[in-house]
Motif scaffolding. Structure first.
Motif, PDB file in Angstrom:
ATOM      1  N   THR A  19       0.824  -1.216   0.000  1.00 41.90           N
ATOM      2  CA  THR A  19       0.000   0.000   0.000  1.00 41.90           C
ATOM      3  C   THR A  19       0.859   1.267   0.000  1.00 41.90           C
ATOM      4  O   THR A  19       0.387   2.313  -0.392  1.00 41.90           O
ATOM      5  N   ASP A  20       2.118   1.158   0.441  1.00 45.26           N
ATOM      6  CA  ASP A  20       2.981   2.342   0.406  1.00 45.26           C
ATOM      7  C   ASP A  20       3.359   2.729  -1.017  1.00 45.26           C
ATOM      8  O   ASP A  20       3.605   3.897  -1.286  1.00 45.26           O
ATOM      9  N   VAL A  21       3.430   1.770  -1.925  1.00 47.25           N
ATOM     10  CA  VAL A  21       3.676   2.157  -3.318  1.00 47.25           C
ATOM     11  C   VAL A  21       2.360   2.465  -4.044  1.00 47.25           C
ATOM     12  O   VAL A  21       2.331   3.270  -4.964  1.00 47.25           O
ATOM     13  N   ILE A  22       1.256   1.848  -3.606  1.00 48.85           N
ATOM     14  CA  ILE A  22      -0.038   2.140  -4.243  1.00 48.85           C
ATOM     15  C   ILE A  22      -0.446   3.588  -3.943  1.00 48.85           C
ATOM     16  O   ILE A  22      -0.902   4.312  -4.821  1.00 48.85           O
ATOM     17  N   ILE A  23      -0.267   3.992  -2.686  1.00 43.60           N
ATOM     18  CA  ILE A  23      -0.535   5.392  -2.329  1.00 43.60           C
ATOM     19  C   ILE A  23       0.388   5.764  -1.152  1.00 43.60           C
ATOM     20  O   ILE A  23       0.147   5.390  -0.014  1.00 43.60           O
ATOM     21  N   PRO A  24       1.491   6.446  -1.450  1.00 43.23           N
ATOM     22  CA  PRO A  24       2.506   6.702  -0.418  1.00 43.23           C
ATOM     23  C   PRO A  24       1.999   7.480   0.803  1.00 43.23           C
ATOM     24  O   PRO A  24       1.063   8.281   0.700  1.00 43.23           O
ATOM     25  N   ARG A  70      -4.933   1.415   4.901  1.00 46.10           N
ATOM     26  CA  ARG A  70      -5.435   2.627   4.242  1.00 46.10           C
ATOM     27  C   ARG A  70      -6.435   2.301   3.130  1.00 46.10           C
ATOM     28  O   ARG A  70      -6.099   1.659   2.148  1.00 46.10           O
ATOM     29  N   GLU A  71      -7.644   2.798   3.302  1.00 38.62           N
ATOM     30  CA  GLU A  71      -8.667   2.603   2.274  1.00 38.62           C
ATOM     31  C   GLU A  71      -8.352   3.492   1.069  1.00 38.62           C
ATOM     32  O   GLU A  71      -8.916   3.324  -0.009  1.00 38.62           O
ATOM     33  N   HIS A  72      -7.410   4.424   1.278  1.00 35.59           N
ATOM     34  CA  HIS A  72      -6.944   5.278   0.183  1.00 35.59           C
ATOM     35  C   HIS A  72      -6.472   4.418  -1.001  1.00 35.59           C
ATOM     36  O   HIS A  72      -6.546   4.870  -2.149  1.00 35.59           O
ATOM     37  N   ALA A  73      -5.983   3.203  -0.735  1.00 33.48           N
ATOM     38  CA  ALA A  73      -5.413   2.378  -1.809  1.00 33.48           C
ATOM     39  C   ALA A  73      -6.482   1.949  -2.829  1.00 33.48           C
ATOM     40  O   ALA A  73      -6.359   2.286  -4.006  1.00 33.48           O
ATOM     41  N   PRO A  74      -7.547   1.243  -2.416  1.00 37.73           N
ATOM     42  CA  PRO A  74      -8.574   0.911  -3.424  1.00 37.73           C
ATOM     43  C   PRO A  74      -9.303   2.151  -3.948  1.00 37.73           C
ATOM     44  O   PRO A  74      -9.727   2.162  -5.105  1.00 37.73           O
ATOM     45  N   ILE A  75      -9.428   3.183  -3.120  1.00 39.31           N
ATOM     46  CA  ILE A  75     -10.093   4.410  -3.585  1.00 39.31           C
ATOM     47  C   ILE A  75      -9.283   5.016  -4.735  1.00 39.31           C
ATOM     48  O   ILE A  75      -9.819   5.322  -5.800  1.00 39.31           O
ATOM     49  N   ALA A  76      -7.966   5.178  -4.513  1.00 39.38           N
ATOM     50  CA  ALA A  76      -7.117   5.809  -5.532  1.00 39.38           C
ATOM     51  C   ALA A  76      -7.156   5.007  -6.828  1.00 39.38           C
ATOM     52  O   ALA A  76      -7.310   5.565  -7.916  1.00 39.38           O
ATOM     53  N   LEU A  77      -7.051   3.680  -6.712  1.00 37.66           N
ATOM     54  CA  LEU A  77      -7.068   2.839  -7.914  1.00 37.66           C
ATOM     55  C   LEU A  77      -8.402   2.957  -8.638  1.00 37.66           C
ATOM     56  O   LEU A  77      -8.447   3.134  -9.859  1.00 37.66           O
ATOM     57  N   SER A  78      -9.502   2.863  -7.894  1.00 34.16           N
ATOM     58  CA  SER A  78     -10.812   2.882  -8.546  1.00 34.16           C
ATOM     59  C   SER A  78     -11.080   4.244  -9.182  1.00 34.16           C
ATOM     60  O   SER A  78     -11.707   4.323 -10.236  1.00 34.16           O
ATOM     61  N   GLN A  79     -10.579   5.293  -8.554  1.00 31.21           N
ATOM     62  CA  GLN A  79     -10.804   6.634  -9.110  1.00 31.21           C
ATOM     63  C   GLN A  79     -10.043   6.866 -10.414  1.00 31.21           C
ATOM     64  O   GLN A  79     -10.417   7.713 -11.209  1.00 31.21           O
ATOM     65  N   THR A  80      -8.966   6.109 -10.642  1.00 26.43           N
ATOM     66  CA  THR A  80      -8.278   6.225 -11.934  1.00 26.43           C
ATOM     67  C   THR A  80      -9.096   5.545 -13.029  1.00 26.43           C
ATOM     68  O   THR A  80      -8.881   5.808 -14.210  1.00 26.43           O
ATOM     69  N   ILE A  93      -6.801  -6.851   4.297  1.00 27.07           N
ATOM     70  CA  ILE A  93      -7.519  -5.583   4.494  1.00 27.07           C
ATOM     71  C   ILE A  93      -7.791  -4.927   3.146  1.00 27.07           C
ATOM     72  O   ILE A  93      -8.849  -4.353   2.932  1.00 27.07           O
ATOM     73  N   PHE A  94      -6.823  -5.026   2.210  1.00 27.86           N
ATOM     74  CA  PHE A  94      -7.074  -4.471   0.875  1.00 27.86           C
ATOM     75  C   PHE A  94      -8.314  -5.139   0.285  1.00 27.86           C
ATOM     76  O   PHE A  94      -9.183  -4.478  -0.284  1.00 27.86           O
ATOM     77  N   TYR A  95      -8.382  -6.455   0.427  1.00 29.53           N
ATOM     78  CA  TYR A  95      -9.505  -7.231  -0.116  1.00 29.53           C
ATOM     79  C   TYR A  95     -10.839  -6.752   0.463  1.00 29.53           C
ATOM     80  O   TYR A  95     -11.772  -6.457  -0.269  1.00 29.53           O
ATOM     81  N   ARG A  96     -10.899  -6.657   1.797  1.00 31.77           N
ATOM     82  CA  ARG A  96     -12.138  -6.224   2.461  1.00 31.77           C
ATOM     83  C   ARG A  96     -12.514  -4.816   2.030  1.00 31.77           C
ATOM     84  O   ARG A  96     -13.679  -4.527   1.799  1.00 31.77           O
ATOM     85  N   ASN A  97     -11.514  -3.920   2.022  1.00 35.96           N
ATOM     86  CA  ASN A  97     -11.792  -2.527   1.673  1.00 35.96           C
ATOM     87  C   ASN A  97     -12.358  -2.426   0.256  1.00 35.96           C
ATOM     88  O   ASN A  97     -13.298  -1.675   0.006  1.00 35.96           O
ATOM     89  N   ALA A  98     -11.762  -3.189  -0.661  1.00 39.96           N
ATOM     90  CA  ALA A  98     -12.190  -3.150  -2.055  1.00 39.96           C
ATOM     91  C   ALA A  98     -13.651  -3.580  -2.177  1.00 39.96           C
ATOM     92  O   ALA A  98     -14.444  -2.954  -2.872  1.00 39.96           O
ATOM     93  N   VAL A  99     -13.996  -4.648  -1.442  1.00 41.98           N
ATOM     94  CA  VAL A  99     -15.356  -5.216  -1.530  1.00 41.98           C
ATOM     95  C   VAL A  99     -16.357  -4.399  -0.711  1.00 41.98           C
ATOM     96  O   VAL A  99     -17.398  -3.990  -1.213  1.00 41.98           O
ATOM     97  N   ASP A 100     -16.020  -4.150   0.569  1.00 37.22           N
ATOM     98  CA  ASP A 100     -16.988  -3.499   1.464  1.00 37.22           C
ATOM     99  C   ASP A 100     -17.254  -2.058   1.050  1.00 37.22           C
ATOM    100  O   ASP A 100     -18.351  -1.545   1.228  1.00 37.22           O
ATOM    101  N   GLY A 101     -16.233  -1.402   0.496  1.00 36.95           N
ATOM    102  CA  GLY A 101     -16.427  -0.037   0.016  1.00 36.95           C
ATOM    103  C   GLY A 101     -17.040   0.004  -1.376  1.00 36.95           C
ATOM    104  O   GLY A 101     -17.377   1.082  -1.860  1.00 36.95           O
TER     105      GLY A 101
END
Lengths: 165, 424
Positions: A19-24, A70-80, A93-101
């Motif tokens: 997640t640090d490279v997905i959204i620093p 950080r939910e910022h990770a799936p948010i940033a990706l989906s917003q692109t 957690i990335f998995y849950r965030n992606a699905v639950d959000g």
């Protein structure tokens, strides 16, 4: 969520994309979704947001999204524009965030399937049939079916819309 | 059933649960901080736009909040996030809000035990991946994202897949130069950074039995780096004694059954364990400190939830006492209370006389956010828990992870150093 998705592949063939490279870290204070998208994958490819079109897919090595919650990770990706990430495995957690959000689909595929898919391939993903079609290469691949509850949350468009039985 | 399965069964109102079952479980405590809090608030505002009524939350007394990532406010955006968070806790009547500059505050995973915010047998979730840390107290503790925390604030429950439990038995006599950090780095090196994905990591054995609560917290903290859902230690007299000093709250602890099933059992004999370092760019990329001897460094960092508890500071101070640091050295105690205890014990004087800068509790430099970030090409040895590319600053900086003893020894020589090789 539309069950048949069509888009182009952006392939980053490495394991443990964290997640640090997905959204620093410095961007964690930002909560504006569009602004986050400008920094998606910045630690791996600063040009990423320009390359992605609405509906595209990310294909990567295993353990995608490891590290922070950080939910910022799936948010940033989906917003692109990214609609699904295809990887042999995801950090939980990335998995849950992606699905639950309701941001994007975390799709588990075999390592051999990752090898068969190339950057810029056109894919069609049918989650009702757990099937991926590579339009460019005229190939079909299996995907791991979503567990029952996950499928229902995806169907509902996120956890908030899901009503437990 | 294992302790994790029993806690989740109780919380889900089920007689028995098995790994793989997916259940909605009641939550006892929930935490958010100045990064996840504003994220949760953003989710609330999105939900309100959808017409969902959010005039109250499930139970404000079971929610607690701290300011730790971008404090003291790193810039205007961070300052505004703190204001947003304060308005939210005021609006919903959340009284346990630890604010910097107003008495006790600090890193969430330190306050959780220092302030006994979480008790044995409870289900605890937090908007931070290292929420696992608090499992050392005998709770089920797992990190969640903003949407999930927001959901818990509304409903007091959340779904979990019951994890398989991997049991790590740590046996033998722990050498004086070995800390819990060396043990967990060795384990992550062995199983890999996805070696415990979706699973529970439980620690037991004669060494764990004798470890202090703070050292147990180092083990569970870094289960996140192996991908675990939760880390856990069964509560015992050490746990109860630690809590008695901090709270008179009643709790009902849970222990695993004698016939509990573990998906894997690993046994470590640690007599010959070496002081261990994780090299860039993965916590699983380990080496013995002595094999890296001579690696030039620019900075030593003693901070974070995993590496700036009171005992971490004590061990570092033993090495730094009467010596001078050769590289930039930063010490940031993990909570205000720990800072004060360290001051009373004379540890802060030892650090400052050695030449180190001592700063306020913050997650800042650990996540490359502020207050001590690394520049291009800089090399740091750190008591923190992650060393991904760019984690502590510039994408071309490098971080080595190690115990407070190894970091202190390295500060003295300016190169990666085994604590046994520093002369008194």
């Amino acid at each position: 969520m539309n069950k048949a998705l069509k888009g182009m592949v952006h392939k980053y063939d490495r394991d443990n994309i964290d997640t640090d490279v997905i959204i620093p870290g410095p961007y964690l204070k930002i909560h504006d979704h569009k602004e986050l998208a400008m920094h998606a994958m910045e630690g791996i490819d600063p040009k990423f947001p320009e390359k992605v079109s609405q509906g595209d897919f990310l294909v990567t090595g295993k353990n995608f999204g490891c590290g922070s919650s950080r939910e910022h990770a799936p948010i940033a990706l989906s917003q692109t524009g990214i609609k699904a990430v295809l990887s042999p495995s995801f950090a939980r957690i990335f998995y849950r965030n992606a699905v639950d959000g309701g941001y994007l689909l975390p799709i588990e595929i075999d390592e051999s399937t990752v090898k068969k898919i190339s950057d810029k391939d056109e894919l069609e993903i049918n989650i009702a049939q757990d099937r991926i079609t590579n339009i460019t290469k005229n190939e079909q691949y299996p995907m791991k079916p979503f567990p029952e509850l996950i499928a229902k949350i995806i169907e509902a468009g996120g956890l908030i819309n899901y009503k437990p039985a | 059933m294992t302790i994790t399965e029993k806690i989740l069964s109780r919380a889900a109102g089920k007689q028995r649960l098995s790994p793989g079952d997916v259940v909605f479980a009641k939550v006892d405590k929930v935490m958010m901080h100045d990064v996840s809090g504003p994220g949760v608030i953003k989710v609330f505002s999105e939900w309100e736009k959808k017409g969902i009524k959010l005039d109250h939350i499930w139970n404000p007394d079971r929610v607690w909040v701290t300011e730790d990532h971008f404090v003291p406010a790193a810039d205007r955006v961070s300052a505004e996030n703190i204001i947003t968070l304060s308005n939210f806790t005021k609006k919903y009547g959340i009284n346990k809000h630890f604010k910097y500059g107003l008495g006790q505050y600090g890193i969430c995973h330190t306050l959780s035990h220092e302030e006994a915010m979480v008790l044995p047998g409870e289900v605890y979730v937090g908007g931070d991946s290292h929420t696992n840390t608090t499992g050392a107290i005998g709770a089920f503790a797992a990190g969640l994202g903003h949407t999930d925390v927001a959901y818990v604030l509304m409903n007091g429950q959340i779904w979990f897949r019951v994890p398989e439990t991997m049991l790590f038995k740590i046996e033998g006599n722990k050498p004086a130069h070995i800390m819990a950090k060396d043990i967990i780095l060795q384990i992550i090196g062995d199983i890999g950074t996805d070696g415990a994905n979706y699973r529970a990591m439980q620690f037991a054995g004669s060494v764990v039995k004798r470890l202090t609560m703070e050292e147990r917290l180092t083990l569970t903290n870094m289960t996140t780096e192996a991908g675990a859902k939760n880390g856990i230690v069964e509560p015992d007299e050490t746990t109860h004694a630690y809590l008695r000093e901090r709270t008179d709250a009643k709790y009902s602890p849970v222990n695993g059954d004698p016939d509990a099933h573990y998906s894997e059992v690993f046994t470590y004999e640690i007599e010959r364990l070496e002081p261990t370092v994780a090299m860039p760019f993965s916590p699983g990329n380990i080496s013995a400190a002595r094999d890296l001897q001579g690696t030039e460094l620019d900075k030593a960092y003693i901070g974070s939830c995993t590496g700036a508890k009171l005992e971490d500071l004590r061990e570092a101070a033993k090495i730094l006492k009467g010596k001078k640091v050769r590289i930039r050295t930063e010490v940031l105690p993990a909570a205000q209370s720990i800072y004060m205890k360290a001051m009373r014990e004379g540890l802060i004087s030892i650090f400052m006389e050695a030449g180190a800068v001592v700063g306020p509790p913050t997650c800042g430099a650990c996540c490359g956010a502020h207050m001590g970030v690394l520049g291009k090409g800089e090399v740091c040895i750190s008591t923190t828990n992650r060393n991904f590319p760019g984690r502590m600053g510039h994408i071309e900086s490098k971080t080595f992870l190690a115990s407070p003893m190894v970091v202190a020894a390295s500060a003295v020589t300016g190169k990666i150093t085994d604590p046994r090789d520093v002369k008194n």
